[in-house]
Design a protein around this motif. Structure first.
Motif, mmCIF file in Angstrom:
data_model
loop_
_atom_site.group_PDB
_atom_site.id
_atom_site.type_symbol
_atom_site.label_atom_id
_atom_site.label_comp_id
_atom_site.label_asym_id
_atom_site.label_seq_id
_atom_site.Cartn_x
_atom_site.Cartn_y
_atom_site.Cartn_z
ATOM 1 N N ILE A 193 -11.669 19.397 -3.270
ATOM 2 C CA ILE A 193 -10.379 20.000 -3.598
ATOM 3 C C ILE A 193 -9.643 20.450 -2.346
ATOM 4 O O ILE A 193 -8.469 20.114 -2.133
ATOM 5 C CB ILE A 193 -10.555 21.180 -4.572
ATOM 6 N N VAL A 194 -10.323 21.202 -1.492
ATOM 7 C CA VAL A 194 -9.651 21.767 -0.310
ATOM 8 C C VAL A 194 -9.314 20.686 0.709
ATOM 9 O O VAL A 194 -8.187 20.627 1.225
ATOM 10 C CB VAL A 194 -10.519 22.865 0.337
ATOM 11 N N ALA A 195 -10.269 19.812 1.008
ATOM 12 C CA ALA A 195 -10.022 18.773 2.015
ATOM 13 C C ALA A 195 -8.976 17.770 1.522
ATOM 14 O O ALA A 195 -8.157 17.279 2.308
ATOM 15 C CB ALA A 195 -11.322 18.052 2.364
ATOM 16 N N THR A 196 -9.000 17.464 0.234
ATOM 17 C CA THR A 196 -7.986 16.550 -0.317
ATOM 18 C C THR A 196 -6.596 17.152 -0.182
ATOM 19 O O THR A 196 -5.640 16.472 0.222
ATOM 20 C CB THR A 196 -8.285 16.240 -1.794
ATOM 21 N N GLY B 99 -5.679 19.379 1.982
ATOM 22 C CA GLY B 99 -5.341 19.410 3.402
ATOM 23 C C GLY B 99 -4.875 18.059 3.913
ATOM 24 O O GLY B 99 -3.901 17.971 4.668
ATOM 25 N N ALA B 100 -5.566 16.996 3.503
ATOM 26 C CA ALA B 100 -5.178 15.654 3.950
ATOM 27 C C ALA B 100 -3.793 15.290 3.436
ATOM 28 O O ALA B 100 -2.966 14.728 4.169
ATOM 29 C CB ALA B 100 -6.210 14.635 3.472
ATOM 30 N N ALA B 101 -3.517 15.617 2.154
ATOM 31 C CA ALA B 101 -2.200 15.311 1.598
ATOM 32 C C ALA B 101 -1.123 16.170 2.247
ATOM 33 O O ALA B 101 -0.007 15.697 2.503
ATOM 34 C CB ALA B 101 -2.211 15.523 0.086
ATOM 35 N N ALA B 102 -1.446 17.427 2.516
ATOM 36 C CA ALA B 102 -0.472 18.323 3.145
ATOM 37 C C ALA B 102 -0.106 17.847 4.549
ATOM 38 O O ALA B 102 1.034 18.012 5.002
ATOM 39 C CB ALA B 102 -1.031 19.744 3.205
#
Length: 255
Positions: A40-43, A45-48
């Motif tokens: 959830i968090v890394a996804t 972050g990558a999209a952001a």
């Protein structure tokens, strides 16, 4: 939350839980905090990282659009408002609408009517309103692309979690009794990545596009009504023209 969105999320999860139970897998195995945090968090972050800071400020509105009920009044209600305005304009002139326009809640309709009352050239009026619709569609596409990006990153990030878990397995080959749970934990990250992408993020992107289509169709309906009112078209003709722009199913539901 939009009932349709809630039902979709629930049906997907229930189907997964039933499948896991039938396969003899404990559904509570999904509750694995490291995998949840990573996916959830890394996804996110990558999209952001693919957006601008101004885009990220709109995230609350994007998520709200993805899960909350669409704020789209029934087209027949909008048609009735436009027909009543056409009747008054036909009898008393456009200027007679000025006091009534201030009471209209729809900002787009209020602004368009005010431009018509102010004597804006019909072609210019239509061009301005259509440009606003195009701008809204463009912004909604950015929101949908963000959700779709999360849907694209999540499975790969889940695989990363699986790789890290397998690295831990390889480091503990001298403890055979722990290998089974550790391998299982490694694959849970992959499951979370695929699940989050296909159960949540990609459907949320599709939901944003659908809401955008409905809102744009409503705005286009209002543009036609505003231009017809400005032209002094008869209320009956206004109703017939606007009704022809509404899907037959929506007309029947309101009948």
């Amino acid at each position: 939350m939009d009932p349709a969105t809630l039902i979709g999320f629930a049906v997907s999860l229930v189907a997964l839980f039933v499948f896991m139970t039938m396969e003899g897998v404990d559904p509570t195995a999904l509750i694995f905090l490291p995998a949840i945090v990573l996916v959830i968090v890394a996804t996110f972050g990558a999209a952001a990282a693919s957006q601008t800071m101004d885009d990220l400020k709109k995230l609350p509105g994007w998520f709200k659009m993805a899960v909350m009920p669409a704020k789209v009044p029934p087209p027949t209600d909008q048609i009735q408002i436009l027909v009543s305005l056409a009747e008054k304009a036909r009898k008393e002139g456009l200027l007679a609408l000025e006091a009534q326009v201030k009471q209209i809640e729809d900002e787009f309709l209020r602004r368009g009517l005010q431009m018509g009352i102010d004597g804006t050239d019909p072609e210019e009026l239509r061009a301005v309103l259509e440009s606003e619709i195009a701008a809204k569609k463009g912004e909604d596409k950015v929101a949908a692309k963000f959700m779709n990006a999360m849907g694209g990153y999540a499975p790969t990030i889940g695989i990363l979690g699986c790789i890290v878990g397998l690295m831990n397995v390889m480091a503990n080959l001298n403890n055979p009794e722990t290998l089974g749970p550790m391998v299982s934990a490694a694959f849970i990250a992959t499951l979370w990545g695929v699940m989050a992408a296909n159960f949540w993020f990609l459907p949320m992107g599709a939901k944003i596009l659908r809401v955008s289509e409905l809102q744009a169709a409503q705005m286009e309906l209002l543009v036609e009504g505003i231009t017809e009112i400005q032209a002094g078209t008869s209320p009956r003709a206004v109703r017939l023209k606007l009704t022809s722009l509404v899907p037959p199913g929506a007309v029947k539901e309101a009948a």
